[in-house]
Every structure is written in C-alpha cells, then in structure tokens.
Scaffold this motif. Structure first.
Motif, PDB file in Angstrom:
ATOM      1  N   GLN A  57       0.811  -1.228   0.000  1.00 26.87           N
ATOM      2  CA  GLN A  57       0.000   0.000   0.000  1.00 26.87           C
ATOM      3  C   GLN A  57       0.842   1.275   0.000  1.00 26.87           C
ATOM      4  O   GLN A  57       0.309   2.360  -0.269  1.00 26.87           O
ATOM      5  CB  GLN A  57      -0.959   0.010   1.203  1.00 26.87           C
ATOM      6  CG  GLN A  57      -2.144  -0.918   1.022  1.00 26.87           C
ATOM      7  CD  GLN A  57      -3.247  -0.654   2.032  1.00 26.87           C
ATOM      8  OE1 GLN A  57      -3.617   0.492   2.275  1.00 26.87           O
ATOM      9  NE2 GLN A  57      -3.765  -1.711   2.620  1.00 26.87           N
ATOM     10  N   ARG A  58       2.118   1.148   0.275  1.00 25.91           N
ATOM     11  CA  ARG A  58       2.979   2.336   0.239  1.00 25.91           C
ATOM     12  C   ARG A  58       3.005   3.001  -1.137  1.00 25.91           C
ATOM     13  O   ARG A  58       3.379   4.177  -1.264  1.00 25.91           O
ATOM     14  CB  ARG A  58       4.414   1.963   0.658  1.00 25.91           C
ATOM     15  CG  ARG A  58       5.089   0.976  -0.269  1.00 25.91           C
ATOM     16  CD  ARG A  58       6.467   0.568   0.263  1.00 25.91           C
ATOM     17  NE  ARG A  58       7.120  -0.391  -0.622  1.00 25.91           N
ATOM     18  CZ  ARG A  58       6.922  -1.704  -0.575  1.00 25.91           C
ATOM     19  NH1 ARG A  58       6.068  -2.210   0.320  1.00 25.91           N
ATOM     20  NH2 ARG A  58       7.554  -2.517  -1.392  1.00 25.91           N
ATOM     21  N   ILE A  59       2.606   2.266  -2.183  1.00 27.08           N
ATOM     22  CA  ILE A  59       2.605   2.855  -3.527  1.00 27.08           C
ATOM     23  C   ILE A  59       1.386   3.749  -3.758  1.00 27.08           C
ATOM     24  O   ILE A  59       1.341   4.489  -4.739  1.00 27.08           O
ATOM     25  CB  ILE A  59       2.656   1.775  -4.630  1.00 27.08           C
ATOM     26  CG1 ILE A  59       1.323   1.008  -4.713  1.00 27.08           C
ATOM     27  CG2 ILE A  59       3.840   0.842  -4.430  1.00 27.08           C
ATOM     28  CD1 ILE A  59       1.178   0.174  -5.980  1.00 27.08           C
ATOM     29  N   LEU A  60       0.397   3.678  -2.885  1.00 28.43           N
ATOM     30  CA  LEU A  60      -0.822   4.452  -3.095  1.00 28.43           C
ATOM     31  C   LEU A  60      -0.549   5.944  -2.906  1.00 28.43           C
ATOM     32  O   LEU A  60       0.146   6.341  -1.962  1.00 28.43           O
ATOM     33  CB  LEU A  60      -1.915   4.014  -2.119  1.00 28.43           C
ATOM     34  CG  LEU A  60      -2.412   2.576  -2.248  1.00 28.43           C
ATOM     35  CD1 LEU A  60      -3.437   2.278  -1.160  1.00 28.43           C
ATOM     36  CD2 LEU A  60      -3.004   2.319  -3.628  1.00 28.43           C
ATOM     37  N   PRO A  61      -1.113   6.774  -3.769  1.00 27.55           N
ATOM     38  CA  PRO A  61      -0.975   8.221  -3.553  1.00 27.55           C
ATOM     39  C   PRO A  61      -1.731   8.638  -2.309  1.00 27.55           C
ATOM     40  O   PRO A  61      -2.665   7.955  -1.864  1.00 27.55           O
ATOM     41  CB  PRO A  61      -1.614   8.821  -4.805  1.00 27.55           C
ATOM     42  CG  PRO A  61      -2.563   7.781  -5.291  1.00 27.55           C
ATOM     43  CD  PRO A  61      -1.939   6.454  -4.947  1.00 27.55           C
ATOM     44  N   ARG A  62      -1.316   9.752  -1.743  1.00 28.26           N
ATOM     45  CA  ARG A  62      -1.977  10.234  -0.526  1.00 28.26           C
ATOM     46  C   ARG A  62      -3.305  10.930  -0.825  1.00 28.26           C
ATOM     47  O   ARG A  62      -4.141  11.046   0.079  1.00 28.26           O
ATOM     48  CB  ARG A  62      -1.046  11.174   0.232  1.00 28.26           C
ATOM     49  CG  ARG A  62      -0.026  10.448   1.088  1.00 28.26           C
ATOM     50  CD  ARG A  62      -0.704   9.532   2.082  1.00 28.26           C
ATOM     51  NE  ARG A  62       0.249   8.882   2.983  1.00 28.26           N
ATOM     52  CZ  ARG A  62      -0.103   7.986   3.885  1.00 28.26           C
ATOM     53  NH1 ARG A  62      -1.366   7.608   3.991  1.00 28.26           N
ATOM     54  NH2 ARG A  62       0.797   7.440   4.664  1.00 28.26           N
ATOM     55  N   PHE A  63      -3.521  11.358  -2.053  1.00 33.29           N
ATOM     56  CA  PHE A  63      -4.795  11.968  -2.418  1.00 33.29           C
ATOM     57  C   PHE A  63      -5.297  11.357  -3.712  1.00 33.29           C
ATOM     58  O   PHE A  63      -4.534  11.155  -4.658  1.00 33.29           O
ATOM     59  CB  PHE A  63      -4.652  13.488  -2.598  1.00 33.29           C
ATOM     60  CG  PHE A  63      -4.509  14.252  -1.324  1.00 33.29           C
ATOM     61  CD1 PHE A  63      -5.621  14.708  -0.634  1.00 33.29           C
ATOM     62  CD2 PHE A  63      -3.246  14.511  -0.803  1.00 33.29           C
ATOM     63  CE1 PHE A  63      -5.485  15.414   0.549  1.00 33.29           C
ATOM     64  CE2 PHE A  63      -3.100  15.220   0.372  1.00 33.29           C
ATOM     65  CZ  PHE A  63      -4.212  15.675   1.056  1.00 33.29           C
ATOM     66  N   LEU A  64      -6.577  11.055  -3.751  1.00 31.56           N
ATOM     67  CA  LEU A  64      -7.268  10.658  -4.969  1.00 31.56           C
ATOM     68  C   LEU A  64      -8.547  11.484  -5.052  1.00 31.56           C
ATOM     69  O   LEU A  64      -9.310  11.540  -4.076  1.00 31.56           O
ATOM     70  CB  LEU A  64      -7.607   9.170  -4.958  1.00 31.56           C
ATOM     71  CG  LEU A  64      -6.448   8.183  -5.160  1.00 31.56           C
ATOM     72  CD1 LEU A  64      -6.918   6.756  -4.883  1.00 31.56           C
ATOM     73  CD2 LEU A  64      -5.895   8.285  -6.578  1.00 31.56           C
ATOM     74  N   HIS A  65      -8.764  12.137  -6.182  1.00 33.41           N
ATOM     75  CA  HIS A  65      -9.953  12.988  -6.371  1.00 33.41           C
ATOM     76  C   HIS A  65     -10.103  14.008  -5.242  1.00 33.41           C
ATOM     77  O   HIS A  65     -11.214  14.347  -4.837  1.00 33.41           O
ATOM     78  CB  HIS A  65     -11.206  12.123  -6.496  1.00 33.41           C
ATOM     79  CG  HIS A  65     -11.194  11.238  -7.699  1.00 33.41           C
ATOM     80  ND1 HIS A  65     -11.410  11.696  -8.975  1.00 33.41           N
ATOM     81  CD2 HIS A  65     -10.944   9.900  -7.827  1.00 33.41           C
ATOM     82  CE1 HIS A  65     -11.311  10.706  -9.831  1.00 33.41           C
ATOM     83  NE2 HIS A  65     -11.023   9.611  -9.171  1.00 33.41           N
ATOM     84  N   GLY A  66      -8.951  14.466  -4.725  1.00 35.02           N
ATOM     85  CA  GLY A  66      -8.964  15.497  -3.703  1.00 35.02           C
ATOM     86  C   GLY A  66      -9.228  15.008  -2.302  1.00 35.02           C
ATOM     87  O   GLY A  66      -9.304  15.814  -1.360  1.00 35.02           O
ATOM     88  N   VAL A  67      -9.369  13.701  -2.120  1.00 36.48           N
ATOM     89  CA  VAL A  67      -9.635  13.125  -0.799  1.00 36.48           C
ATOM     90  C   VAL A  67      -8.389  12.392  -0.317  1.00 36.48           C
ATOM     91  O   VAL A  67      -7.765  11.637  -1.075  1.00 36.48           O
ATOM     92  CB  VAL A  67     -10.830  12.158  -0.846  1.00 36.48           C
ATOM     93  CG1 VAL A  67     -11.132  11.620   0.557  1.00 36.48           C
ATOM     94  CG2 VAL A  67     -12.052  12.845  -1.430  1.00 36.48           C
TER      95      VAL A  67
END
Length: 246
Positions: A57-67
């Motif tokens: 999960q470390r690859i996930l961006p910290r924001f998606l669609h502003g959330v």
C-alpha cells in the motif's frame, strides 16, 4: 453531527465487495469527505487478498480525487490470545488497523471468551479500533471492554452497515455500546463498512444513533481531519506530511 472521515471501506480486493479504490475515492469526494481509510479484509477471511496487498500500500498516492487516503486493513481476530492475522512488520507500515470478529475466522463462543479476547486485542496495542462490536453473535461485557479501550486509547467503531441490517440484532446493542462509551469517556470512530462505492461516507444511521444518546462531539475522532490525525500521532504513528494542511 457532521463526519468528514470514513474509517472502514472495502474494495473489490476483499472478494465480496464490488468497487475499486478509485471508485471509492470518487464517491468520497462526492460526499465531501476529507479523508477515508481503505480497509480490505485481511488474509484469513475467505476470498481476501494476500498479505502483499497490504505490504504494497505504500505505492498508493496520498490523495485521490482530492480526498486523503489512509492505508489500512480490517484485520481478523483469531483467538483468545487476541492475535490478528497480519504480521506486525506489515501493520506497522499501515496508518490504520481495525480488528473485528468474523464468523468464518473466529467461531462464536460465549460472552466470557469474547470479552477476554477483546481485552487481549486492546492490550496488544496493535490495533486502533474495534470493528462492528454490535454483532449479537459475539456478545461481550460492554463495560469491561469499553473501559479497557478507553484506558488504552483504542476507539470503538459505530458501524453504519450494522445499523442498516447487515448484522441483525445490532441496533439496540450499538446504542448500548455508545451509551457506555459516552459514560466512560471512550472515543469512537464512524465507519460506513462500504462494500460498494455508493455507501462510502454513508453515516445516516450512525448520526441518528449518536444524536439519540447525545454523544459528545469531542469523543468522536472523525468530525475533523486534524482530530483524527492527532489521534494517530498520539498512538505513535509518524506524522503524514502530505496531510499537514488539513
């Protein structure tokens, strides 16, 4: 009450949910959420993903669609000792860990066994929250467990899905749990337990229940992003710099 964080959501990776992380993020944005936690079921739940799903999960961006996205898991409680089904080296990399009873993993026993199990989970200090405790199949001593949770800074989840019929018999129990939490100063979190994107950020029943028992806003960690993030930091999590403006 206004809740801006959903701390319990599932993606298609859980095996019995139907939306992707991107779809959940879109739904969270439409609901006006500031943050949400992605919490797929941990590996011992039938149909759930391999532990690499959580380790990566470390690859996930910290924001998606502003959330803002918090990397998490709904871990399964395994036994009386209070073990959960994800290695500590992985849970320590995550932002948010819920621990829950699930019938396919932990066979329901009696109130005494469930109480001791939950106390041991709390004392392990490996989890941030206890999930959907209203399930009548897992009766426990409310006062003992909730007082212990308050003592160890573990939050109690009020689960919207449980209040919407997914676990029959949960409604009155959730109300009693909330009342105990209010009395002993325990803090709560709000989770939709969404298994489809349209339910992300749905706290209709949660809000009604908390208003009914006049639950104090300052004991709800999901009413403001900074309150939630401060809770994580109080629990020893590293500060998430991407969320410093929230």
């Amino acid at each position: 009450m206004q809740f801006v964080i959903d701390t319990h959501t599932h993606t298609i990776s859980s095996g019995h949910a139907y939306s992707t992380l991107l779809e959940n993020a879109q739904a969270a944005a439409r609901k006006g959420l500031a943050l949400f936690c992605t919490t797929d079921h941990a590996p011992t739940m039938p149909g759930s993903p391999h532990f690499w799903h959580f380790a990566n999960q470390r690859i996930l961006p910290r924001f998606l669609h502003g959330v803002g996205i918090l990397r998490g898991v709904e871990a399964n409680i395994l036994n009386l000792v209070g073990d959960i089904d994800l290695d500590q080296r992985i849970t320590e990399q995550l932002d948010w860990v819920i621990a829950s009873f699930h019938e396919p993993v932990y066979r329901p026993a009696d109130s005494r066994a469930h109480t001791q199990t939950l106390v041991n989970v709390i004392r392990s200090q490996r989890v941030h929250a206890l999930g959907h405790l209203g399930n009548p199949n897992f009766d426990f001593d409310f006062e003992t467990v909730i007082s212990e949770a308050a003592k160890h800074n573990v939050v109690i989840e009020i689960n919207n899905s449980s209040l919407s019929g997914s676990r029959k018999g949960s409604e009155s129990r959730c109300e009693e749990i909330a009342a105990f939490a209010k009395e002993c100063g325990a803090r709560i979190t709000t989770g939709s337990d969404a298994h489809f994107a349209y339910d992300v950020g749905n706290f209709n029943q949660v809000g009604q229940l908390l208003e009914k028992v006049a639950f104090p806003l300052d004991q709800v960690i999901t009413h403001h992003p900074r309150v939630f993030l401060n809770f994580l930091e109080d629990r020893g999590q590293q500060k998430i710099t991407e969320f410093s403006s929230l």
